[in-house]
Design an enzyme around this catalytic site. Structure first.
Site, PDB file in Angstrom:
ATOM      1  N   LYS A   1       0.088   4.238  -0.387  1.00  0.00           N
ATOM      2  CA  LYS A   1      -0.581   5.446   0.139  1.00  0.00           C
ATOM      3  C   LYS A   1      -0.325   6.631  -0.795  1.00  0.00           C
ATOM      4  O   LYS A   1      -0.291   6.458  -2.007  1.00  0.00           O
ATOM      5  CB  LYS A   1      -0.127   5.709   1.582  1.00  0.00           C
ATOM      6  CG  LYS A   1      -0.263   4.444   2.444  1.00  0.00           C
ATOM      7  CD  LYS A   1      -0.146   4.655   3.910  1.00  0.00           C
ATOM      8  CE  LYS A   1      -0.305   3.307   4.608  1.00  0.00           C
ATOM      9  NZ  LYS A   1      -0.270   3.397   6.039  1.00  0.00           N
TER      10      LYS A   1
ATOM     11  N   GLU B   1      -7.072   4.513   7.589  1.00  0.00           N
ATOM     12  CA  GLU B   1      -6.869   5.952   7.342  1.00  0.00           C
ATOM     13  C   GLU B   1      -8.106   6.549   6.690  1.00  0.00           C
ATOM     14  O   GLU B   1      -8.449   7.713   6.926  1.00  0.00           O
ATOM     15  CB  GLU B   1      -5.609   6.160   6.480  1.00  0.00           C
ATOM     16  CG  GLU B   1      -4.352   5.982   7.325  1.00  0.00           C
ATOM     17  CD  GLU B   1      -3.145   5.460   6.578  1.00  0.00           C
ATOM     18  OE1 GLU B   1      -3.122   5.494   5.338  1.00  0.00           O
ATOM     19  OE2 GLU B   1      -2.211   4.983   7.260  1.00  0.00           O
TER      20      GLU B   1
ATOM     21  N   GLY C   1       1.906   2.323  10.678  1.00  0.00           N
ATOM     22  CA  GLY C   1       2.816   3.462  10.522  1.00  0.00           C
ATOM     23  C   GLY C   1       3.494   3.898  11.809  1.00  0.00           C
ATOM     24  O   GLY C   1       4.070   4.974  11.873  1.00  0.00           O
TER      25      GLY C   1
ATOM     26  N   SER D   1       3.112  -2.084  10.426  1.00  0.00           N
ATOM     27  CA  SER D   1       4.556  -2.073  10.704  1.00  0.00           C
ATOM     28  C   SER D   1       5.242  -3.395  10.335  1.00  0.00           C
ATOM     29  O   SER D   1       6.162  -3.839  11.019  1.00  0.00           O
ATOM     30  CB  SER D   1       4.821  -1.698  12.164  1.00  0.00           C
ATOM     31  OG  SER D   1       4.331  -0.389  12.415  1.00  0.00           O
TER      32      SER D   1
ATOM     33  N   ASN E   1       0.872  -1.178   0.000  1.00  0.00           N
ATOM     34  CA  ASN E   1       0.000   0.000   0.000  1.00  0.00           C
ATOM     35  C   ASN E   1       0.908   1.227   0.000  1.00  0.00           C
ATOM     36  O   ASN E   1       1.471   1.587   1.032  1.00  0.00           O
ATOM     37  CB  ASN E   1      -0.888  -0.040   1.257  1.00  0.00           C
ATOM     38  CG  ASN E   1      -1.750   1.208   1.387  1.00  0.00           C
ATOM     39  OD1 ASN E   1      -1.797   2.034   0.475  1.00  0.00           O
ATOM     40  ND2 ASN E   1      -2.434   1.335   2.515  1.00  0.00           N
TER      41      ASN E   1
ATOM     42  N   HIS F   1      -9.691   0.940   4.493  1.00  0.00           N
ATOM     43  CA  HIS F   1      -8.430   1.156   5.220  1.00  0.00           C
ATOM     44  C   HIS F   1      -8.677   2.095   6.396  1.00  0.00           C
ATOM     45  O   HIS F   1      -9.478   3.027   6.300  1.00  0.00           O
ATOM     46  CB  HIS F   1      -7.371   1.743   4.275  1.00  0.00           C
ATOM     47  CG  HIS F   1      -6.015   1.758   4.899  1.00  0.00           C
ATOM     48  ND1 HIS F   1      -5.628   2.751   5.769  1.00  0.00           N
ATOM     49  CD2 HIS F   1      -4.981   0.888   4.826  1.00  0.00           C
ATOM     50  CE1 HIS F   1      -4.395   2.483   6.193  1.00  0.00           C
ATOM     51  NE2 HIS F   1      -3.990   1.361   5.630  1.00  0.00           N
TER      52      HIS F   1
ATOM     53  N   GLU G   1      -5.674  -5.130  10.385  1.00  0.00           N
ATOM     54  CA  GLU G   1      -4.693  -4.079  10.618  1.00  0.00           C
ATOM     55  C   GLU G   1      -5.070  -3.290  11.874  1.00  0.00           C
ATOM     56  O   GLU G   1      -5.906  -2.374  11.812  1.00  0.00           O
ATOM     57  CB  GLU G   1      -4.672  -3.117   9.426  1.00  0.00           C
ATOM     58  CG  GLU G   1      -4.264  -3.750   8.121  1.00  0.00           C
ATOM     59  CD  GLU G   1      -3.635  -2.719   7.189  1.00  0.00           C
ATOM     60  OE1 GLU G   1      -2.482  -2.927   6.792  1.00  0.00           O
ATOM     61  OE2 GLU G   1      -4.285  -1.714   6.886  1.00  0.00           O
TER      62      GLU G   1
HETATM   63  P1  PGA Z   1       2.564   0.325   7.674  1.00  0.00           P
HETATM   64  O1  PGA Z   1       1.119   0.517   6.989  1.00  0.00           O
HETATM   65  O2  PGA Z   1       3.144  -0.943   7.108  1.00  0.00           O
HETATM   66  O3  PGA Z   1       3.336   1.542   7.277  1.00  0.00           O
HETATM   67  O4  PGA Z   1       2.340   0.222   9.131  1.00  0.00           O
HETATM   68  C1  PGA Z   1       0.271  -0.580   6.761  1.00  0.00           C
HETATM   69  C2  PGA Z   1      -0.996  -0.145   6.092  1.00  0.00           C
HETATM   70  O5  PGA Z   1      -1.439   0.982   6.315  1.00  0.00           O
HETATM   71  O6  PGA Z   1      -1.597  -0.902   5.312  1.00  0.00           O
END
Ligand code: PGA
Length: 254
Positions: free
Chosen positions: A11, A99, A174, A214, A9, A97, A168
């Site tokens: 983003k 976010e 993140g 992460s 992803n 997601h 997740e």
């Molecule tokens: P990250 O994000 O690996 O940077 O923690 C995962 C995601 O948002 O799918």
């Protein structure tokens, strides 16, 4: 046996030339790894889907979008539909997601409509679910994830069996703080149980369920050795082609 999947992803990162450079670096590594039992999906921003798809042509790497709208076309300024995504060569789409849920106001009803439209439009949805830190601390994690699944998959026809779920936990995304692999296994086994409850044993058995939050090359193996974890949805660590290739290597032959 379920297939293993690693999904990137990206983003809101990368432009066209960066995407091209990435593919030039990633494909030789991926071909050397020869992980025939693993699928790789890259989900870039909409603006570089076509560039990425063209650069990946002839390889086994697939592309996905990070979101979509549920109508096919019309007066929906700023939105992108399933037919537009398949026209760009997309096979997958991330839906729900955290976010989008937490920063951009996406509701469970939106997510349900998107899942239905993705399936109707021949896209494989990667449905994201996961609890916040507060919900975990209050022992509500399982209840929250159950409710997210109930809403997202309400009256969804999964006869095509084309669903991927990504667990997740919001607090792990993140932050550099990944969930413990035992906790991730427990939740993913629980999600499989919910798929059985909502649908049937076959769907529970065949649906790939990923962990996200992460993930990096150094911790991928801890997760992939777990019985119910079929791969990862990777954010930051997927932006570097070498690191992402190492994640694919960690998944191989487990
Ligand atoms: P990250 O994000 O690996 O940077 O923690 C995962 C995601 O948002 O799918």
């Amino acid at each position: 046996m379920r297939k293993k999947i690693i999904a990137a992803n990206w983003k809101m990162h990368k432009n066209r030339s960066e995407a091209q450079d990435y593919v030039n670096a990633f494909l030789p590594l991926w071909h050397e790894i020869k992980a025939a039992d693993t699928e790789v999906i890259i989900c870039p921003p909409f603006t570089i889907l076509h560039t990425l798809q063209t650069a990946l042509q002839g390889s086994t790497v697939m592309t996905g979008a990070q979101d979509m709208y549920w109508e096919k076309h019309g007066a929906f300024t700023g939105e992108i539909s399933a037919p537009m995504l398949t026209d760009c060569g997309c096979s997958h789409v991330i839906v729900g997601h955290s976010e989008r849920r937490h920063l951009l106001g996406e509701t469970d009803d939106h997510i349900n409509l998107k899942i239905k439209a993705a399936l109707a439009g021949s896209l494989i949805p990667i449905l994201c679910v996961g609890e916040t830190l507060e919900e975990r601390q209050n022992d509500q994690a399982f209840q929250v994830v159950q409710e997210q699944l109930d809403h997202a998959l309400f009256e969804v026809d999964l006869a095509t069996r084309n669903l991927i779920v990504a667990y997740e936990p919001v607090w792990a995304i993140g932050t550099g703080v990944n969930a413990g692999s035992e906790d991730a296994q427990d939740m993913i086994a629980f999600i499989r149980g919910q798929l059985f409850r909502q649908f049937n044993q076959e769907l529970a058995d065949i649906t790939p369920i990923l962990y996200g939050g992460s993930v990096k090359a150094a911790n991928m193996r801890e997760f992939i050795v777990k019985k119910d974890i079929d791969g990862a949805l990777v954010g930051s660590a997927s932006l570097d082609p070498g690191e992402f290739a190492e994640i694919a290597r960690a998944v191989k032959n487990v």
